[in-house]
Design an enzyme around this catalytic site. Structure first.
Site, PDB file in Angstrom:
ATOM      1  N   CYS A   9       0.812  -1.210   0.000  1.00 22.02           N
ATOM      2  CA  CYS A   9       0.000   0.000   0.000  1.00 22.02           C
ATOM      3  C   CYS A   9       0.847   1.261   0.000  1.00 22.02           C
ATOM      4  O   CYS A   9       2.004   1.251   0.397  1.00 22.02           O
ATOM      5  CB  CYS A   9      -0.879   0.070   1.251  1.00 22.02           C
ATOM      6  SG  CYS A   9      -1.925  -1.361   1.491  1.00 22.02           S
ATOM      7  N   GLY A  35       0.585   0.350  -5.011  1.00 16.13           N
ATOM      8  CA  GLY A  35      -0.692  -0.355  -4.987  1.00 16.13           C
ATOM      9  C   GLY A  35      -1.528   0.033  -6.182  1.00 16.13           C
ATOM     10  O   GLY A  35      -1.730   1.229  -6.422  1.00 16.13           O
ATOM     11  N   ASN A 109      -0.666   1.163   5.907  1.00 16.27           N
ATOM     12  CA  ASN A 109       0.298   0.402   5.112  1.00 16.27           C
ATOM     13  C   ASN A 109       1.048  -0.518   6.063  1.00 16.27           C
ATOM     14  O   ASN A 109       1.608  -0.069   7.046  1.00 16.27           O
ATOM     15  CB  ASN A 109       1.273   1.354   4.408  1.00 16.27           C
ATOM     16  CG  ASN A 109       2.385   0.628   3.644  1.00 16.27           C
ATOM     17  OD1 ASN A 109       3.472   1.154   3.479  1.00 16.27           O
ATOM     18  ND2 ASN A 109       2.119  -0.575   3.186  1.00 16.27           N
ATOM     19  N   GLY A 110       1.055  -1.817   5.734  1.00 19.70           N
ATOM     20  CA  GLY A 110       1.730  -2.800   6.584  1.00 19.70           C
ATOM     21  C   GLY A 110       0.782  -3.907   6.987  1.00 19.70           C
ATOM     22  O   GLY A 110      -0.426  -3.790   6.758  1.00 19.70           O
ATOM     23  N   TYR A 254      13.837  -2.863  -4.193  1.00 17.87           N
ATOM     24  CA  TYR A 254      12.842  -2.892  -5.262  1.00 17.87           C
ATOM     25  C   TYR A 254      11.670  -1.930  -5.085  1.00 17.87           C
ATOM     26  O   TYR A 254      11.259  -1.288  -6.036  1.00 17.87           O
ATOM     27  CB  TYR A 254      12.272  -4.319  -5.391  1.00 17.87           C
ATOM     28  CG  TYR A 254      11.052  -4.418  -6.284  1.00 17.87           C
ATOM     29  CD1 TYR A 254      11.186  -4.465  -7.667  1.00 17.87           C
ATOM     30  CD2 TYR A 254       9.762  -4.438  -5.744  1.00 17.87           C
ATOM     31  CE1 TYR A 254      10.073  -4.541  -8.500  1.00 17.87           C
ATOM     32  CE2 TYR A 254       8.644  -4.514  -6.566  1.00 17.87           C
ATOM     33  CZ  TYR A 254       8.797  -4.569  -7.937  1.00 17.87           C
ATOM     34  OH  TYR A 254       7.704  -4.637  -8.755  1.00 17.87           O
TER      35      TYR A 254
HETATM   36  P1  AMP Z   1       9.751 -13.840 -10.958  1.00 17.91           P
HETATM   37  O1  AMP Z   1       9.393 -14.244 -12.339  1.00 17.91           O
HETATM   38  O2  AMP Z   1       8.673 -14.274 -10.002  1.00 17.91           O
HETATM   39  O3  AMP Z   1      11.115 -14.324 -10.536  1.00 17.91           O
HETATM   40  O4  AMP Z   1       9.749 -12.253 -10.899  1.00 17.91           O
HETATM   41  C1  AMP Z   1      10.911 -11.516 -10.782  1.00 17.91           C
HETATM   42  C2  AMP Z   1      10.604 -10.054 -11.053  1.00 17.91           C
HETATM   43  O5  AMP Z   1       9.634  -9.594 -10.118  1.00 17.91           O
HETATM   44  C3  AMP Z   1      11.805  -9.159 -10.905  1.00 17.91           C
HETATM   45  O6  AMP Z   1      11.941  -8.424 -12.103  1.00 17.91           O
HETATM   46  C4  AMP Z   1      11.507  -8.244  -9.749  1.00 17.91           C
HETATM   47  O7  AMP Z   1      11.876  -6.913 -10.027  1.00 17.91           O
HETATM   48  C5  AMP Z   1      10.017  -8.320  -9.602  1.00 17.91           C
HETATM   49  N1  AMP Z   1       9.571  -8.273  -8.190  1.00 17.91           N
HETATM   50  C6  AMP Z   1      10.245  -8.537  -7.070  1.00 17.91           C
HETATM   51  N2  AMP Z   1       9.482  -8.375  -5.981  1.00 17.91           N
HETATM   52  C7  AMP Z   1       8.267  -7.995  -6.421  1.00 17.91           C
HETATM   53  C8  AMP Z   1       7.043  -7.654  -5.770  1.00 17.91           C
HETATM   54  N3  AMP Z   1       6.923  -7.662  -4.449  1.00 17.91           N
HETATM   55  N4  AMP Z   1       6.012  -7.301  -6.565  1.00 17.91           N
HETATM   56  C9  AMP Z   1       6.135  -7.288  -7.896  1.00 17.91           C
HETATM   57  N5  AMP Z   1       7.251  -7.589  -8.560  1.00 17.91           N
HETATM   58  C10 AMP Z   1       8.319  -7.937  -7.839  1.00 17.91           C
END
Ligand code: AMP
Length: 475
Positions: A9, A35, A109-110, A254
């Site tokens: 969020c 979000g 948020n949290g 990230y």
């Molecule tokens: P995956 O295919 O599941 O390994 O997705 C990896 C990608 O998801 C990377 O490019 C990350 O930047 C991104 N990523 C990491 N954490 C999140 C998150 N919490 N929500 C959305 N994307 C994420």
């Protein structure tokens, strides 16, 4: 069932500005990355609270007539994202309720770690819940408190909840901001510069929201701090005993926007430094460095700078594909990542490529990206990740899938390399992740990389629900 563990969020509140809802609306735009499922604003015109919440992106939720209706000098807003299947309007925030002292709205948020047990307790004594969100637990604790003043009630309610909260409350004449004693999620305080557009304060998840509305950054809302904004001014309270901080390191890796200033540092610079450290730890003979846009861009710049390799954009992103993008039917599913990213043959043909991303979650994106790079002619593909392996889910407000879906929870780096079909794969070390802080890891939560949880789930029923939830997700 609770809408837990998978909630991200963004929150914002403006107090004492003639166009409070307009300012909050702009801030929600700046916080859209936190979000994308629902958005809402509640304003106060000094007599009543006016609310608008809807599923969708900020741009879809707020039209001119809606913003006009949200009158008054104070307002709070919320962007929400959840993957747990509980994506209903009833869970969209800010929540508004009537209690003994009048109406109150809240943006949170949290995630809390004892919401289950508190909810059971409250339901046993007659509270009726309207949503599946743990935020409502906080509202019921405030409503049922025997304390006379609003501040007394809030302090009592927050002394009972455990876990992550960056909160904003709004009543007809007051705004209150609160951050949990460990400071899991960010929250910053700013002030309007007061050049005709009015004075007043703004509290938001990230500083990029302050930049947009030209508010001056004052400081973080400190962990354990409760700030009350009234017509008389701002008052700060620290009612809880101090505990070690556990600020989310993944916000740096990230989640936060790169132009935000987080825990006192510019996120873009931190990510570049992580890329530099990655190059020092895991160099490779190659022709060029290319980021996975957008998340890998700053780290790729750092990696290229440190290694002396040219930085090229071998992958181009379509910025109009949101996270709500629906996978097409099975027969054309392999187009999935291609809708978001396209590889440039002119850059990649015959080249040994270092591809940099911030993290690997399930591994499916990396695998598709690497295939795409090879299809576009890359001769070798070396994957570099600017964080340690993601081995454990977050229980404090970052959307990570269940442990079993996290590829690094059960596979070695070499097994992951094989799965994603890279020529080589290296992650940043945990020590390397803290190198930009001189190796000082104290005060941060890195449970997603270490499985060291600063606060555990303390209620049995809730843990059972977690297992049930994981089981349904795995099917
Ligand atoms: P995956 O295919 O599941 O390994 O997705 C990896 C990608 O998801 C990377 O490019 C990350 O930047 C991104 N990523 C990491 N954490 C999140 C998150 N919490 N929500 C959305 N994307 C994420």
């Amino acid at each position: 069932m609770f809408d837990k563990f998978h909630e991200e969020c963004g929150v914002v509140g403006v107090y004492g500005h003639p166009e409070a809802a307009n300012m909050v609306y702009l801030c929600l735009y700046a916080l859209q990355h936190r979000g994308q499922e629902s958005s809402g604003i509640v304003s106060s015109d000094g007599e009543v609270l006016i609310s608008h919440r809807q599923m969708g992106l900020v741009a879809d939720v707020f039209k001119e007539d809606v913003i006009k209706r949200l009158e008054g000098p104070s307002a709070i807003g919320h962007n929400r994202y959840s993957t747990s299947g509980q994506s209903h309007l009833k869970n969209a925030q800010p929540f508004v309720v009537e209690y003994a002292l009048g109406p109150i709205a809240v943006s949170h948020n949290g995630n809390l770690v004892n919401a289950g047990i508190l909810r059971e307790e409250l339901e046993t004594s007659g509270s009726i819940f309207q949503s599946t969100s743990d935020t409502e637990v906080i509202i019921h604790l405030i409503a049922t408190s025997k304390e006379g003043s609003l501040m007394g009630r809030i302090v009592e309610a927050l002394s009972r909840v455990r876990g992550a909260y960056s909160l904003l409350f709004l009543t007809v004449d007051r705004m209150i901001a609160a951050r949990d004693p460990m400071g899991f999620r960010p929250l910053v305080l700013g002030r309007f510069k007061g050049n005709g557009s009015g004075r007043g304060y703004v509290v938001a998840s990230e500083t990029c929201a302050l930049d947009l509305i030209e508010a001056e950054y004052l400081r973080e809302v400190e962990p354990g701090e409760i700030i009350s904004f009234t017509p008389k001014g701002m008052e700060s309270l620290k009612p809880f005993p101090p505990v070690p901080h556990a600020k989310c390191i993944f916000e740096y890796i990230y989640f936060s926007r790169p132009d935000s200033n987080l825990y006192g540092r510019n996120v873009h610079q931190v990510r570049k430094e992580l890329g530099r450290q990655l190059a020092r730890e895991s160099p490779v003979k190659a022709d060029l460095v290319t980021p996975v846009p957008d998340s890998g861009v700053p780290a790729a710049i750092g990696y290229a700078e440190e290694s002396g390799l040219p930085l090229e954009f071998g992958l181009i992103r379509n910025h109009y594909v949101g996270r709500t993008f629906i996978e097409p039917q099975q027969s054309i599913r392999h187009f999935g990542v291609k809708i978001k990213l396209n590889a440039q043959r002119e850059v990649l043909e015959g080249k040994r490529v270092v591809v940099v991303d911030d993290s690997i979650v399930r591994g499916t994106t990396s695998r598709k990206i690497i295939r795409m790079l090879r299809d576009a002619g890359a001769r070798e593909v070396h994957m570099r990740i600017s964080s340690p392996p993601t081995i454990s889910p977050c229980y404090y407000g970052i959307d990570t899938p269940t442990r079993s879906e996290l590829i690094a929870s059960s596979s070695s780096v070499e097994e992951i390399r094989k799965f994603i079909e890279a020529d080589s794969l290296a992650y940043l070390s945990r020590e390397g992740m803290y190198s930009f802080l001189g190796g000082q890891s104290q005060g941060f939560c890195d449970a997603c990389f270490s499985a060291n949880y600063p606060i555990h789930f303390e209620d049995e029923g809730h843990t059972r629900q977690l297992h049930l939830f994981e089981a349904t997700q795995q099917r």
